[in-house]
Design a protein around this motif. Sequence first.
Motif, PDB file in Angstrom:
ATOM      1  N   GLY A   1       0.785  -1.228   0.000  1.00  0.00           N
ATOM      2  CA  GLY A   1       0.000   0.000   0.000  1.00  0.00           C
ATOM      3  C   GLY A   1       0.818   1.279   0.000  1.00  0.00           C
ATOM      4  N   VAL A   2       2.049   1.202  -0.497  1.00  0.00           N
ATOM      5  CA  VAL A   2       2.907   2.392  -0.566  1.00  0.00           C
ATOM      6  C   VAL A   2       2.428   3.296  -1.699  1.00  0.00           C
ATOM      7  CG1 VAL A   2       5.281   3.191  -0.992  1.00  0.00           C
ATOM      8  CG2 VAL A   2       4.879   1.153   0.399  1.00  0.00           C
ATOM      9  N   ASP A   3       2.512   4.590  -1.477  1.00  0.00           N
ATOM     10  CA  ASP A   3       2.151   5.585  -2.486  1.00  0.00           C
ATOM     11  C   ASP A   3       2.917   5.302  -3.787  1.00  0.00           C
ATOM     12  OD1 ASP A   3       1.092   8.499  -3.077  1.00  0.00           O
ATOM     13  OD2 ASP A   3       3.217   8.468  -3.663  1.00  0.00           O
ATOM     14  N   PRO A   4       2.242   5.315  -4.941  1.00  0.00           N
ATOM     15  CA  PRO A   4       2.901   4.979  -6.212  1.00  0.00           C
ATOM     16  C   PRO A   4       4.080   5.890  -6.579  1.00  0.00           C
ATOM     17  CG  PRO A   4       0.522   4.964  -6.484  1.00  0.00           C
ATOM     18  CD  PRO A   4       0.795   5.499  -5.112  1.00  0.00           C
ATOM     19  N   ASP A   5       4.041   7.163  -6.226  1.00  0.00           N
ATOM     20  CA  ASP A   5       5.164   8.054  -6.536  1.00  0.00           C
ATOM     21  C   ASP A   5       6.422   7.648  -5.766  1.00  0.00           C
ATOM     22  OD1 ASP A   5       3.652   9.544  -8.326  1.00  0.00           O
ATOM     23  OD2 ASP A   5       3.084  11.036  -6.806  1.00  0.00           O
ATOM     24  N   ILE A   6       6.263   7.291  -4.512  1.00  0.00           N
ATOM     25  CA  ILE A   6       7.391   6.824  -3.696  1.00  0.00           C
ATOM     26  C   ILE A   6       7.919   5.508  -4.267  1.00  0.00           C
ATOM     27  CG2 ILE A   6       8.075   6.004  -1.401  1.00  0.00           C
ATOM     28  CD1 ILE A   6       7.570   9.033  -1.494  1.00  0.00           C
ATOM     29  N   SER A   7       7.003   4.608  -4.614  1.00  0.00           N
ATOM     30  CA  SER A   7       7.405   3.318  -5.195  1.00  0.00           C
ATOM     31  C   SER A   7       8.212   3.520  -6.470  1.00  0.00           C
ATOM     32  CB  SER A   7       6.169   2.470  -5.511  1.00  0.00           C
ATOM     33  OG  SER A   7       5.460   2.171  -4.344  1.00  0.00           O
ATOM     34  N   TYR A   8       7.759   4.436  -7.309  1.00  0.00           N
ATOM     35  CA  TYR A   8       8.452   4.699  -8.566  1.00  0.00           C
ATOM     36  C   TYR A   8       9.865   5.231  -8.299  1.00  0.00           C
ATOM     37  CZ  TYR A   8       9.692   6.598 -13.090  1.00  0.00           C
ATOM     38  OH  TYR A   8      10.354   6.881 -14.251  1.00  0.00           O
ATOM     39  N   ASP A   9       9.991   6.214  -7.402  1.00  0.00           N
ATOM     40  CA  ASP A   9      11.316   6.756  -7.081  1.00  0.00           C
ATOM     41  C   ASP A   9      12.261   5.660  -6.608  1.00  0.00           C
ATOM     42  OD1 ASP A   9      10.402   9.295  -7.703  1.00  0.00           O
ATOM     43  OD2 ASP A   9      10.377  10.022  -5.623  1.00  0.00           O
ATOM     44  N   LEU A  10      11.789   4.825  -5.700  1.00  0.00           N
ATOM     45  CA  LEU A  10      12.637   3.750  -5.190  1.00  0.00           C
ATOM     46  C   LEU A  10      12.972   2.729  -6.270  1.00  0.00           C
ATOM     47  CD1 LEU A  10      11.092   3.255  -1.666  1.00  0.00           C
ATOM     48  CD2 LEU A  10      13.459   3.906  -2.165  1.00  0.00           C
ATOM     49  N   SER A  11      12.040   2.470  -7.172  1.00  0.00           N
ATOM     50  CA  SER A  11      12.317   1.488  -8.227  1.00  0.00           C
ATOM     51  C   SER A  11      13.358   2.010  -9.216  1.00  0.00           C
ATOM     52  CB  SER A  11      11.036   1.077  -8.945  1.00  0.00           C
ATOM     53  OG  SER A  11      10.555   2.101  -9.785  1.00  0.00           O
ATOM     54  N   VAL A  12      13.339   3.306  -9.499  1.00  0.00           N
ATOM     55  CA  VAL A  12      14.360   3.884 -10.384  1.00  0.00           C
ATOM     56  C   VAL A  12      15.729   3.833  -9.691  1.00  0.00           C
ATOM     57  CG1 VAL A  12      15.153   5.999 -11.517  1.00  0.00           C
ATOM     58  CG2 VAL A  12      12.748   5.337 -11.664  1.00  0.00           C
ATOM     59  N   ALA A  13      15.765   4.203  -8.411  1.00  0.00           N
ATOM     60  CA  ALA A  13      17.027   4.149  -7.665  1.00  0.00           C
ATOM     61  C   ALA A  13      17.563   2.721  -7.612  1.00  0.00           C
ATOM     62  CB  ALA A  13      16.834   4.710  -6.255  1.00  0.00           C
ATOM     63  N   LEU A  14      16.683   1.750  -7.371  1.00  0.00           N
ATOM     64  CA  LEU A  14      17.105   0.344  -7.352  1.00  0.00           C
ATOM     65  C   LEU A  14      17.644  -0.081  -8.707  1.00  0.00           C
ATOM     66  CD1 LEU A  14      17.345  -2.479  -6.096  1.00  0.00           C
ATOM     67  CD2 LEU A  14      14.949  -2.848  -6.756  1.00  0.00           C
ATOM     68  N   SER A  15      16.975   0.309  -9.774  1.00  0.00           N
ATOM     69  CA  SER A  15      17.440  -0.038 -11.120  1.00  0.00           C
ATOM     70  C   SER A  15      18.839   0.497 -11.379  1.00  0.00           C
ATOM     71  CB  SER A  15      16.480   0.510 -12.175  1.00  0.00           C
ATOM     72  OG  SER A  15      15.230  -0.119 -12.076  1.00  0.00           O
ATOM     73  N   GLU A  16      19.095   1.725 -10.958  1.00  0.00           N
ATOM     74  CA  GLU A  16      20.426   2.322 -11.146  1.00  0.00           C
ATOM     75  C   GLU A  16      21.484   1.572 -10.336  1.00  0.00           C
ATOM     76  OE1 GLU A  16      21.287   4.519 -13.346  1.00  0.00           O
ATOM     77  OE2 GLU A  16      19.251   4.868 -14.032  1.00  0.00           O
ATOM     78  N   ALA A  17      21.174   1.232  -9.091  1.00  0.00           N
ATOM     79  CA  ALA A  17      22.134   0.509  -8.259  1.00  0.00           C
ATOM     80  C   ALA A  17      22.411  -0.886  -8.828  1.00  0.00           C
ATOM     81  CB  ALA A  17      21.619   0.421  -6.824  1.00  0.00           C
ATOM     82  N   CYS A  18      21.367  -1.560  -9.300  1.00  0.00           N
ATOM     83  CA  CYS A  18      21.546  -2.890  -9.893  1.00  0.00           C
ATOM     84  C   CYS A  18      22.354  -2.810 -11.189  1.00  0.00           C
ATOM     85  CB  CYS A  18      20.199  -3.549 -10.169  1.00  0.00           C
ATOM     86  SG  CYS A  18      19.306  -4.064  -8.700  1.00  0.00           S
ATOM     87  N   ALA A  19      22.056  -1.805 -12.020  1.00  0.00           N
ATOM     88  CA  ALA A  19      22.802  -1.647 -13.272  1.00  0.00           C
ATOM     89  C   ALA A  19      24.286  -1.427 -12.987  1.00  0.00           C
ATOM     90  CB  ALA A  19      22.229  -0.489 -14.085  1.00  0.00           C
ATOM     91  N   ASN A  20      24.599  -0.667 -11.938  1.00  0.00           N
ATOM     92  CA  ASN A  20      26.002  -0.471 -11.561  1.00  0.00           C
ATOM     93  C   ASN A  20      26.645  -1.781 -11.120  1.00  0.00           C
ATOM     94  OD1 ASN A  20      26.043   2.240 -12.162  1.00  0.00           O
ATOM     95  ND2 ASN A  20      25.768   2.908 -10.053  1.00  0.00           N
ATOM     96  N   ALA A  21      25.916  -2.587 -10.348  1.00  0.00           N
ATOM     97  CA  ALA A  21      26.459  -3.877  -9.908  1.00  0.00           C
ATOM     98  C   ALA A  21      26.700  -4.801 -11.097  1.00  0.00           C
ATOM     99  CB  ALA A  21      25.505  -4.534  -8.906  1.00  0.00           C
ATOM    100  N   VAL A  22      25.785  -4.784 -12.058  1.00  0.00           N
ATOM    101  CA  VAL A  22      25.950  -5.622 -13.257  1.00  0.00           C
ATOM    102  C   VAL A  22      27.164  -5.169 -14.058  1.00  0.00           C
ATOM    103  CG1 VAL A  22      24.915  -6.191 -15.502  1.00  0.00           C
ATOM    104  CG2 VAL A  22      23.526  -6.323 -13.416  1.00  0.00           C
ATOM    105  N   GLU A  23      27.297  -3.862 -14.230  1.00  0.00           N
ATOM    106  CA  GLU A  23      28.381  -3.347 -15.069  1.00  0.00           C
ATOM    107  C   GLU A  23      29.748  -3.356 -14.385  1.00  0.00           C
ATOM    108  OE1 GLU A  23      29.561   0.615 -17.668  1.00  0.00           O
ATOM    109  OE2 GLU A  23      27.515   0.367 -16.955  1.00  0.00           O
ATOM    110  N   HIS A  24      29.787  -3.026 -13.106  1.00  0.00           N
ATOM    111  CA  HIS A  24      31.076  -2.824 -12.425  1.00  0.00           C
ATOM    112  C   HIS A  24      31.384  -3.855 -11.344  1.00  0.00           C
ATOM    113  CE1 HIS A  24      31.184   1.062 -14.385  1.00  0.00           C
ATOM    114  NE2 HIS A  24      30.005   1.360 -13.861  1.00  0.00           N
ATOM    115  N   GLY A  25      30.475  -4.795 -11.076  1.00  0.00           N
ATOM    116  CA  GLY A  25      30.599  -5.667  -9.914  1.00  0.00           C
ATOM    117  C   GLY A  25      31.411  -6.921 -10.088  1.00  0.00           C
ATOM    118  N   GLY A  26      32.180  -7.068 -11.161  1.00  0.00           N
ATOM    119  CA  GLY A  26      33.008  -8.255 -11.348  1.00  0.00           C
ATOM    120  C   GLY A  26      34.272  -8.186 -10.526  1.00  0.00           C
TER     121      GLY A  26
END
Length: 152
Positions: free
Chosen positions: A31-56
Amino acid sequence: MSIWWSLHLRRDAASVPLARRLLLGTMETAGVDPDISYDLSVALSEACANAVEHGGDTAHGGTSEAYRVTAYLDGEKCRIEVADSGPGFPSGRPRPVIRAAHMDAEHGRGLCLIQELADHVHIGNEPGRGGAVVSFDKILKWRKGAPLVTAS
């Protein structure tokens, strides 16, 4: 009531939307507000993309095939942590320097976006294990009648 989950994901681009969809589904169900959910999902995507690209684990001549994502929704806050087992950030600095990327840049904006979208950000190296850790918090807003708020 609180919710937490942890994923061990392959360092593959396909893992990024998987983590994002799981977070969005968890937030929707709670039941989290959709705007907050969206912000967190974008931040998570960026952190995951960094781990994929630089995490070896290139510092030791090998490669790491996985990274970890952990999310906690507890009370009024959500904390997300993304940890890899790569070389981490350069040592000798108390905290990595985050520079704004040029507007036309295709790379280098992830950490800046995370800082803009979250309320508190910690970026550093995994203590004793190597690898980078990006964790961030955001104060949650709830939809009326949200299950996580109304349940006792």
